[in-house]
Design a protein around this motif. Structure first.
Motif, PDB file in Angstrom:
ATOM      1  N   LEU A 147      -2.014  33.048   9.104  1.00 31.64           N
ATOM      2  CA  LEU A 147      -1.501  31.616   9.096  1.00 31.64           C
ATOM      3  C   LEU A 147      -2.639  30.657   8.571  1.00 31.64           C
ATOM      4  N   ARG A 148      -2.331  29.872   7.689  1.00 28.67           N
ATOM      5  CA  ARG A 148      -3.585  29.025   7.037  1.00 28.67           C
ATOM      6  C   ARG A 148      -3.111  27.495   7.453  1.00 28.67           C
ATOM      7  N   GLY A 149      -4.031  26.635   7.446  1.00 26.31           N
ATOM      8  CA  GLY A 149      -3.674  25.403   7.584  1.00 26.31           C
ATOM      9  C   GLY A 149      -5.055  24.589   7.949  1.00 26.31           C
ATOM     10  N   TYR A 152      -9.580  20.204   8.720  1.00 29.92           N
ATOM     11  CA  TYR A 152     -10.838  19.242   8.305  1.00 29.92           C
ATOM     12  C   TYR A 152     -10.634  19.216   6.658  1.00 29.92           C
ATOM     13  N   LYS A 153      -9.998  18.305   5.887  1.00 30.28           N
ATOM     14  CA  LYS A 153      -9.590  18.382   4.724  1.00 30.28           C
ATOM     15  C   LYS A 153     -10.517  17.505   3.780  1.00 30.28           C
ATOM     16  N   PRO A 154     -10.823  18.469   2.636  1.00 32.11           N
ATOM     17  CA  PRO A 154     -11.771  17.835   1.628  1.00 32.11           C
ATOM     18  C   PRO A 154     -10.910  17.074   0.708  1.00 32.11           C
ATOM     19  N   THR A 185      -8.829  28.532   8.684  1.00 26.31           N
ATOM     20  CA  THR A 185      -8.913  26.986   8.439  1.00 26.31           C
ATOM     21  C   THR A 185     -10.034  26.788   7.857  1.00 26.31           C
ATOM     22  N   GLU A 186     -10.217  25.589   7.154  1.00 29.97           N
ATOM     23  CA  GLU A 186     -11.567  25.366   6.387  1.00 29.97           C
ATOM     24  C   GLU A 186     -12.293  24.692   7.279  1.00 29.97           C
ATOM     25  N   VAL A 187     -13.841  24.795   7.154  1.00 32.49           N
ATOM     26  CA  VAL A 187     -14.675  24.215   7.524  1.00 32.49           C
ATOM     27  C   VAL A 187     -15.742  23.611   6.705  1.00 32.49           C
ATOM     28  N   LEU A 203     -13.301  31.712   8.834  1.00 31.92           N
ATOM     29  CA  LEU A 203     -13.733  30.534   8.343  1.00 31.92           C
ATOM     30  C   LEU A 203     -13.535  30.239   6.785  1.00 31.92           C
ATOM     31  N   GLN A 204     -12.913  29.129   6.429  1.00 31.13           N
ATOM     32  CA  GLN A 204     -12.828  29.008   5.026  1.00 31.13           C
ATOM     33  C   GLN A 204     -13.833  28.146   4.330  1.00 31.13           C
ATOM     34  N   VAL A 205     -14.423  28.574   3.545  1.00 33.95           N
ATOM     35  CA  VAL A 205     -15.345  27.634   2.804  1.00 33.95           C
ATOM     36  C   VAL A 205     -14.787  27.210   1.428  1.00 33.95           C
ATOM     37  N   GLY A 206     -14.298  25.978   1.346  1.00 34.34           N
ATOM     38  CA  GLY A 206     -13.448  25.558   0.251  1.00 34.34           C
ATOM     39  C   GLY A 206     -14.343  25.137  -1.342  1.00 34.34           C
ATOM     40  N   ALA A 207     -13.409  25.215  -2.251  1.00 33.53           N
ATOM     41  CA  ALA A 207     -13.936  25.155  -3.344  1.00 33.53           C
ATOM     42  C   ALA A 207     -15.016  24.187  -3.627  1.00 33.53           C
ATOM     43  N   ARG A 208     -15.029  22.976  -3.221  1.00 35.27           N
ATOM     44  CA  ARG A 208     -15.839  21.953  -3.310  1.00 35.27           C
ATOM     45  C   ARG A 208     -17.223  22.228  -2.576  1.00 35.27           C
ATOM     46  N   LEU A 228     -14.167  32.594   0.974  1.00 37.76           N
ATOM     47  CA  LEU A 228     -14.911  31.807   0.259  1.00 37.76           C
ATOM     48  C   LEU A 228     -14.464  31.738  -1.148  1.00 37.76           C
ATOM     49  N   LYS A 229     -13.991  30.335  -1.100  1.00 37.12           N
ATOM     50  CA  LYS A 229     -13.337  30.065  -2.305  1.00 37.12           C
ATOM     51  C   LYS A 229     -14.191  29.685  -3.502  1.00 37.12           C
ATOM     52  N   ARG A 230     -13.884  29.943  -4.613  1.00 38.48           N
ATOM     53  CA  ARG A 230     -14.571  29.785  -5.985  1.00 38.48           C
ATOM     54  C   ARG A 230     -14.540  28.272  -5.983  1.00 38.48           C
ATOM     55  N   VAL A 290      -6.054  35.830  -4.550  1.00 38.43           N
ATOM     56  CA  VAL A 290      -5.674  34.912  -5.433  1.00 38.43           C
ATOM     57  C   VAL A 290      -4.988  33.756  -4.970  1.00 38.43           C
ATOM     58  N   ASP A 291      -5.477  32.610  -5.002  1.00 41.11           N
ATOM     59  CA  ASP A 291      -4.876  31.445  -4.304  1.00 41.11           C
ATOM     60  C   ASP A 291      -3.881  30.845  -5.510  1.00 41.11           C
ATOM     61  N   VAL A 292      -2.640  31.353  -5.583  1.00 40.81           N
ATOM     62  CA  VAL A 292      -1.829  30.651  -6.584  1.00 40.81           C
ATOM     63  C   VAL A 292      -1.216  29.224  -6.786  1.00 40.81           C
ATOM     64  N   THR A 293      -1.362  28.705  -5.319  1.00 39.07           N
ATOM     65  CA  THR A 293      -1.113  27.373  -5.185  1.00 39.07           C
ATOM     66  C   THR A 293      -2.113  26.444  -5.558  1.00 39.07           C
ATOM     67  N   HIS A 294      -3.197  26.536  -5.554  1.00 39.95           N
ATOM     68  CA  HIS A 294      -4.314  25.834  -5.872  1.00 39.95           C
ATOM     69  C   HIS A 294      -4.487  26.026  -7.262  1.00 39.95           C
ATOM     70  N   ALA A 295      -4.393  27.107  -7.688  1.00 45.85           N
ATOM     71  CA  ALA A 295      -4.801  27.477  -9.274  1.00 45.85           C
ATOM     72  C   ALA A 295      -3.410  26.838 -10.027  1.00 45.85           C
ATOM     73  N   VAL A 317      -2.501  37.440  -1.672  1.00 48.56           N
ATOM     74  CA  VAL A 317      -2.184  36.391  -2.433  1.00 48.56           C
ATOM     75  C   VAL A 317      -2.104  35.024  -1.177  1.00 48.56           C
ATOM     76  N   HIS A 318      -2.531  34.082  -1.757  1.00 43.47           N
ATOM     77  CA  HIS A 318      -2.524  32.905  -0.902  1.00 43.47           C
ATOM     78  C   HIS A 318      -1.445  31.757  -1.258  1.00 43.47           C
ATOM     79  N   VAL A 319      -0.626  31.171  -0.560  1.00 43.84           N
ATOM     80  CA  VAL A 319       0.317  30.222  -0.973  1.00 43.84           C
ATOM     81  C   VAL A 319       0.460  29.038   0.256  1.00 43.84           C
ATOM     82  N   GLU A 320       0.806  27.795  -0.386  1.00 44.88           N
ATOM     83  CA  GLU A 320       1.028  26.801   0.681  1.00 44.88           C
ATOM     84  C   GLU A 320       2.469  26.727   1.005  1.00 44.88           C
ATOM     85  N   VAL A 321       2.769  26.797   2.380  1.00 49.09           N
ATOM     86  CA  VAL A 321       4.289  26.546   2.702  1.00 49.09           C
ATOM     87  C   VAL A 321       4.319  25.346   3.679  1.00 49.09           C
TER      88      VAL A 321
HETATM   89  C1  PEP Z   1      -7.241  24.285   0.690  1.00 51.84           C
HETATM   90  O1  PEP Z   1      -7.139  25.652   0.899  1.00 51.84           O
HETATM   91  O2  PEP Z   1      -6.398  23.749   1.134  1.00 51.84           O
HETATM   92  C2  PEP Z   1      -8.177  23.689  -0.049  1.00 51.84           C
HETATM   93  C3  PEP Z   1      -8.739  22.382  -0.160  1.00 51.84           C
HETATM   94  O3  PEP Z   1      -8.516  24.279  -1.185  1.00 51.84           O
HETATM   95  P1  PEP Z   1      -9.629  24.381  -2.324  1.00 51.84           P
HETATM   96  O4  PEP Z   1     -10.963  24.192  -1.565  1.00 51.84           O
HETATM   97  O5  PEP Z   1      -9.491  25.739  -3.198  1.00 51.84           O
HETATM   98  O6  PEP Z   1      -9.197  23.443  -3.156  1.00 51.84           O
END
Ligand code: PEP
Ligand code: MN
Length: 360
Positions: A147-149, A152-154, A185-187, A203-208, A228-230, A290-295, A317-321
């Motif tokens: 489960l993702r969510g 802390y939102k960038p 979840t992202e830190v 721990l998710q490290v976001g693209a930014r 680790l997101k690209r 592969v995160d198809v949602t953000h791609a 595969v990663h998707v947002e729901v």
């Molecule tokens: C996310 O997964 O919600 C997210 C912000 O993704 P990204 O860092 O890939 O933009």
């Protein structure tokens, strides 16, 4: 065989062995020089030094080889020595398959990354208890183990919803626990690694933040699995080096996520770089998602892109729901509602469960 020839050949064999010993000794000494040069940041190739050696070798050449032949022979020796020094210079990276040929598996509760295709799903942001419980219940019933969510939102704008913080972490943890799921979840900040580690399994490290080196070190030191997101404009090499920061802290639980890169294309949010994902599978030993949602940033592309990624051999595969994407506090246009997720699952099921598909 003529006895004299035999005798002379034995002499040649002896000299060959002597030459080999001398060449090896020479190579060892040259390597020592090479190590010092590397330490000092000096180049291994020194044409003036080669000229100097060729000059005295030809001046002292006793024959019968002409000077040109002596030069040619020694130039080959110089070339082989330089190649040896450069080979030793090549750093061994922890992410590389050359360092570790077998696939790394990342085990998180029921989910094992690297042992058959998985799905990571959940809302973009954690918004409420009801939202998380409903989503987790729905996804768990469909066999989703992670489960993702975001708590802390960038966000591109500092005035947009920034996430619920620790309150969100609690809601995510509770929903995952109730339905036997792992929680990712992202830190975003080194100061939050402790609190996020208290609640999250991954721990998710976001693209930014892909090149936030302090954060990479900190999540590495946490010992928790890291997703680790690209980066938006990161090359594949930069993405791998970012993974190296985490790995170099003694944490080998790294999952790489290709989530689309920024290109000139406007009809998709980003451009899915499937080559990058496949390179990650080939050149590293780490699980690849592969995160198809953000791609894609659009629902109609999710299933085809997920099919392509799974067919190419990625691990998840990663998707947002979201229960009601229209009122979501972030990424409204790209999150699937439950009916859309069911259609998505149907469209990729044969690739997610190859064994079941074969059984019919
Ligand atoms: C996310 O997964 O919600 C997210 C912000 O993704 P990204 O860092 O890939 O933009
Ligand atoms: Mn999102």
């Amino acid at each position: 065989m003529e006895p004299r020839i035999l005798e002379l050949r034995r002499e040649i064999d002896r000299i060959n062995r002597e030459l080999l010993k001398l060449l090896s000794e020479r190579a060892r000494i040259a390597s020592e020089i090479g190590r010092i040069q590397t330490e000092r940041g000096l180049s291994h190739y020194d044409p003036a030094r080669e000229e100097e050696m060729l000059a005295y070798l030809t001046a002292e050449n006793p024959g019968p080889f002409p000077d040109g032949t002596v030069k040619k022979l020694f130039k080959e020796i110089f070339k082989a020595t330089l190649a040896l020094e450069e080979q030793e210079d090549k750093q061994k990276f922890l992410f590389s398959r050359e360092t570790r040929p077998e696939d790394t598996r990342v085990r998180v509760r029921e989910a094992v990354f690297g042992a058959g295709p998985l799905l990571i799903a959940g809302p973009c942001a954690i918004e409420s208890e009801e939202q998380m419980q409903a989503t987790a219940e729905f996804l768990a019933a469909r066999g989703v183990k992670v489960l993702r969510g975001g708590a802390y939102k960038p966000r591109t704008s500092p005035y947009a919803f920034q996430g619920l913080g620790e309150e969100g972490l609690k809601l995510g943890r509770a929903a995952a626990d109730r339905h036997g799921m792992a929680f990712v979840t992202e830190v975003m900040d080194t100061r939050d690694v402790g609190v996020v580690s208290d609640y999250a399994d991954i721990l998710q490290v976001g693209a930014r933040n892909m090149q936030n080196f302090a954060l990479l070190r900190e999540v590495g030191a946490s010992g928790k699995p890291v997703l680790l997101k690209r980066g938006l404009s990161a090359t594949v090499e930069e993405w791998f080096y970012a993974a190296e920061y985490v790995l170099s802290q003694g944490n080998d639980q790294v999952i790489l996520v290709e989530r689309g890169i920024r290109t000139y294309e406007k009809w998709t949010r980003n451009t899915l770089d499937l080559s990058g994902a496949v390179l990650a599978k080939q050149l590293t030993h780490l699980p690849v998602v592969v995160d198809v949602t953000h791609a894609a940033g659009r629902i109609d592309l999710l299933a085809p892109l997920a099919r392509a990624a799974l067919a190419a051999g990625v691990d998840a595969v990663h998707v947002e729901v979201h229960p009601n994407p229209k009122v979501a506090m972030s990424d409204n246009n790209q999150q699937m509602d439950f009916a859309q997720f069911d259609a998505f699952l149907e469209a990729v099921r044969d690739l997610l469960e190859p064994a079941a598909a074969k059984r019919g």
